[in-house]
Scaffold this motif. Structure first.
Motif, PDB file in Angstrom:
ATOM      1  N   ASP A  34       0.816  -1.198   0.000  1.00 54.43           N
ATOM      2  CA  ASP A  34       0.000   0.000   0.000  1.00 54.43           C
ATOM      3  C   ASP A  34       0.859   1.262   0.000  1.00 54.43           C
ATOM      4  OD1 ASP A  34      -2.319  -1.390  -0.064  1.00 54.43           O
ATOM      5  OD2 ASP A  34      -2.754  -1.230   2.082  1.00 54.43           O
ATOM      6  N   TYR A  35       2.032   1.172   0.614  1.00 61.11           N
ATOM      7  CA  TYR A  35       2.889   2.343   0.640  1.00 61.11           C
ATOM      8  C   TYR A  35       3.485   2.618  -0.730  1.00 61.11           C
ATOM      9  CZ  TYR A  35       2.708   2.719   5.693  1.00 61.11           C
ATOM     10  OH  TYR A  35       2.283   2.896   6.976  1.00 61.11           O
ATOM     11  N   ILE A  36       3.670   1.590  -1.518  1.00 57.92           N
ATOM     12  CA  ILE A  36       4.248   1.785  -2.838  1.00 57.92           C
ATOM     13  C   ILE A  36       3.194   2.228  -3.838  1.00 57.92           C
ATOM     14  CG2 ILE A  36       5.381   0.600  -4.757  1.00 57.92           C
ATOM     15  CD1 ILE A  36       7.164   1.099  -2.374  1.00 57.92           C
ATOM     16  N   HIS A  37       2.010   1.605  -3.783  1.00 55.44           N
ATOM     17  CA  HIS A  37       1.017   1.841  -4.817  1.00 55.44           C
ATOM     18  C   HIS A  37      -0.133   2.733  -4.365  1.00 55.44           C
ATOM     19  CE1 HIS A  37       3.089  -1.159  -7.174  1.00 55.44           C
ATOM     20  NE2 HIS A  37       2.958  -2.036  -6.210  1.00 55.44           N
ATOM     21  N   GLY A  38      -0.275   2.942  -3.055  1.00 55.23           N
ATOM     22  CA  GLY A  38      -1.464   3.635  -2.598  1.00 55.23           C
ATOM     23  C   GLY A  38      -1.305   5.115  -2.385  1.00 55.23           C
ATOM     24  N   GLY A  39      -0.097   5.620  -2.271  1.00 53.09           N
ATOM     25  CA  GLY A  39       0.091   7.017  -1.918  1.00 53.09           C
ATOM     26  C   GLY A  39      -0.088   7.931  -3.101  1.00 53.09           C
ATOM     27  N   VAL A  77      15.437  18.625   0.971  1.00 52.29           N
ATOM     28  CA  VAL A  77      15.453  19.710  -0.007  1.00 52.29           C
ATOM     29  C   VAL A  77      14.517  19.469  -1.194  1.00 52.29           C
ATOM     30  CG1 VAL A  77      17.822  20.315   0.610  1.00 52.29           C
ATOM     31  CG2 VAL A  77      17.423  18.716  -1.270  1.00 52.29           C
ATOM     32  N   ASP A  78      13.611  18.502  -1.114  1.00 56.74           N
ATOM     33  CA  ASP A  78      12.758  18.218  -2.267  1.00 56.74           C
ATOM     34  C   ASP A  78      11.567  17.380  -1.801  1.00 56.74           C
ATOM     35  OD1 ASP A  78      11.853  18.136  -4.867  1.00 56.74           O
ATOM     36  OD2 ASP A  78      13.694  17.291  -5.715  1.00 56.74           O
ATOM     37  N   VAL A  79      10.675  17.051  -2.745  1.00 60.88           N
ATOM     38  CA  VAL A  79       9.533  16.208  -2.422  1.00 60.88           C
ATOM     39  C   VAL A  79       9.999  14.801  -2.069  1.00 60.88           C
ATOM     40  CG1 VAL A  79       7.897  17.479  -3.854  1.00 60.88           C
ATOM     41  CG2 VAL A  79       9.209  15.605  -4.856  1.00 60.88           C
ATOM     42  N   THR A  80       9.235  14.136  -1.220  1.00 59.07           N
ATOM     43  CA  THR A  80       9.471  12.723  -0.934  1.00 59.07           C
ATOM     44  C   THR A  80       8.603  11.881  -1.858  1.00 59.07           C
ATOM     45  OG1 THR A  80       7.740  12.553   0.762  1.00 59.07           O
ATOM     46  CG2 THR A  80       9.940  13.289   1.471  1.00 59.07           C
ATOM     47  N   ASP A  81       8.959  10.603  -1.991  1.00 62.07           N
ATOM     48  CA  ASP A  81       8.168   9.697  -2.817  1.00 62.07           C
ATOM     49  C   ASP A  81       8.259   8.289  -2.244  1.00 62.07           C
ATOM     50  OD1 ASP A  81      10.653   8.661  -3.684  1.00 62.07           O
ATOM     51  OD2 ASP A  81      10.644   9.858  -5.516  1.00 62.07           O
ATOM     52  N   SER A  82       7.845   7.290  -3.014  1.00 56.94           N
ATOM     53  CA  SER A  82       7.798   5.921  -2.515  1.00 56.94           C
ATOM     54  C   SER A  82       9.173   5.374  -2.166  1.00 56.94           C
ATOM     55  CB  SER A  82       7.130   5.005  -3.545  1.00 56.94           C
ATOM     56  OG  SER A  82       7.863   5.001  -4.761  1.00 56.94           O
ATOM     57  N   ARG A  83      10.234   5.964  -2.708  1.00 59.73           N
ATOM     58  CA  ARG A  83      11.590   5.494  -2.438  1.00 59.73           C
ATOM     59  C   ARG A  83      12.205   6.111  -1.191  1.00 59.73           C
ATOM     60  NH1 ARG A  83      13.839   7.515  -8.058  1.00 59.73           N
ATOM     61  NH2 ARG A  83      12.531   9.248  -7.316  1.00 59.73           N
ATOM     62  N   ASP A 111       4.049  10.544  -2.618  1.00 55.82           N
ATOM     63  CA  ASP A 111       3.445   9.321  -2.090  1.00 55.82           C
ATOM     64  C   ASP A 111       3.134   9.556  -0.629  1.00 55.82           C
ATOM     65  OD1 ASP A 111       2.878   6.765  -1.030  1.00 55.82           O
ATOM     66  OD2 ASP A 111       4.070   5.794  -2.584  1.00 55.82           O
ATOM     67  N   ASP A 112       1.895   9.871  -0.360  1.00 57.49           N
ATOM     68  CA  ASP A 112       1.534  10.304   0.983  1.00 57.49           C
ATOM     69  C   ASP A 112       1.692   9.204   2.023  1.00 57.49           C
ATOM     70  OD1 ASP A 112       0.906  12.566   2.338  1.00 57.49           O
ATOM     71  OD2 ASP A 112      -1.237  12.467   2.013  1.00 57.49           O
ATOM     72  N   LEU A 113       1.388   7.973   1.665  1.00 56.87           N
ATOM     73  CA  LEU A 113       1.512   6.900   2.643  1.00 56.87           C
ATOM     74  C   LEU A 113       2.977   6.608   2.954  1.00 56.87           C
ATOM     75  CD1 LEU A 113      -1.325   4.455   1.535  1.00 56.87           C
ATOM     76  CD2 LEU A 113      -1.334   6.176   3.348  1.00 56.87           C
ATOM     77  N   ALA A 114       3.822   6.631   1.929  1.00 52.59           N
ATOM     78  CA  ALA A 114       5.255   6.469   2.175  1.00 52.59           C
ATOM     79  C   ALA A 114       5.769   7.622   3.023  1.00 52.59           C
ATOM     80  CB  ALA A 114       6.017   6.392   0.855  1.00 52.59           C
ATOM     81  N   ASN A 115       5.206   8.801   2.828  1.00 54.99           N
ATOM     82  CA  ASN A 115       5.600   9.966   3.605  1.00 54.99           C
ATOM     83  C   ASN A 115       5.266   9.786   5.083  1.00 54.99           C
ATOM     84  OD1 ASN A 115       6.609  12.837   3.322  1.00 54.99           O
ATOM     85  ND2 ASN A 115       4.635  13.254   4.287  1.00 54.99           N
TER      86      ASN A 115
END
Length: 260
Positions: A34-39, A77-83, A111-115
């Motif tokens: 869910d953290y990879i595909h749901g955010g 210094v930037d947006v976060t994502d699934s990685r 990726d909000d859930l990964a965040n």
């Protein structure tokens, strides 16, 4: 967090709007599907504060949106994502002395859930979060600021929040407060130290403006919602004692939603 009297006032406030760096490969860490595909995405690109923006440092090494500044500090210094959770874990593996995250330019997340998972990792590690003069923490970046075991924000720092919107076009207010879409944020805020009442009040404030808009505020207003430490914790001071202090460099969504 302040007293219940102040919190009552804040419930009313919620309705009012005010290239030399080394790039390091990182190891994958186990992440729920869910953290990879749901955010979804949740960030804001514009700045509100009139002060010059804090300079974005190159750092000694780069791990996705993180830059290692020295043995005790890293910058976001930037947006976060699934990685980002894996990149963060790799950074701490290679630089275990890091005790503080300088939040320089934090527009949000892809990726909000990964965040949210990244925020829990920051708290579990006991790191401090610091927004320097001209630093900007917006949208999904606010969750990461709240994750700090100790939180610092200099005068001249800025924050921005707004409602999330999912891929069906629905926003937070379109779901019941106890729905999974809203519950994940309320649970996160309580895990970051808020009482259930404080979490609901803060969440109401963040959703008091729609996805297409934003509520901007500075350090003073953030200090009404959470305690902002004024003194550097002893363990952080010990990690930074050898440094010359004068040289220090100065979006909400549901599981399938967006907040940019």
């Amino acid at each position: 967090m302040r007293s219940s009297i102040v919190l009552f006032g804040l419930l009313s406030l919620a309705a009012v709007s005010p290239a030399s760096a080394q790039t390091i490969d990182y190891e994958a860490v186990e992440v729920d599907a869910d953290y990879i595909h749901g955010g979804g995405e949740r960030s804001l690109s514009a700045h509100w504060q009139s002060l010059p923006s804090a300079p974005v440092p190159e750092g000694l090494a780069s791990y996705g949106p993180f830059r290692v500044l020295d043995a005790g500090r890293a910058a976001l210094v930037d947006v976060t994502d699934s990685r980002s959770p894996a990149q963060f874990a790799a950074m701490l593996r290679d630089h275990p002395g890091i005790a503080e995250i300088e939040m320089v330019e934090c527009p949000g997340t892809e990726d909000d859930l990964a965040n949210l998972r990244l925020g829990r990792m920051i708290r579990e590690r006991g790191l401090a979060t610091h927004v320097p003069v001209g630093g900007s923490v917006r949208s999904g970046g606010v969750e990461l600021f709240l994750a700090g075991a100790r939180r610092y924000a200099d005068p001249g720092a800025e924050f921005a929040v707004h409602s999330w919107k999912d891929d069906t076009g629905l926003e937070a207010a379109d779901y019941a407060i106890n729905s999974p879409e809203n519950r994940r944020y309320l649970d996160y805020y309580t895990q970051m130290g808020m009482s259930p009442l404080e979490a609901e009040a803060f969440y109401a404030m963040t959703n008091s403006v729609p996805f297409e808009s934003a509520k901007w505020f500075g350090t003073g207003t953030m200090g009404l919602w959470v305690n902002l430490d004024r003194d550097m914790p002893e363990n952080l001071a010990a990690n930074l004692a050898y440094q010359d202090v004068s040289s220090l460099t100065l979006s909400y969504s549901s599981s399938n939603g967006a907040r940019l």
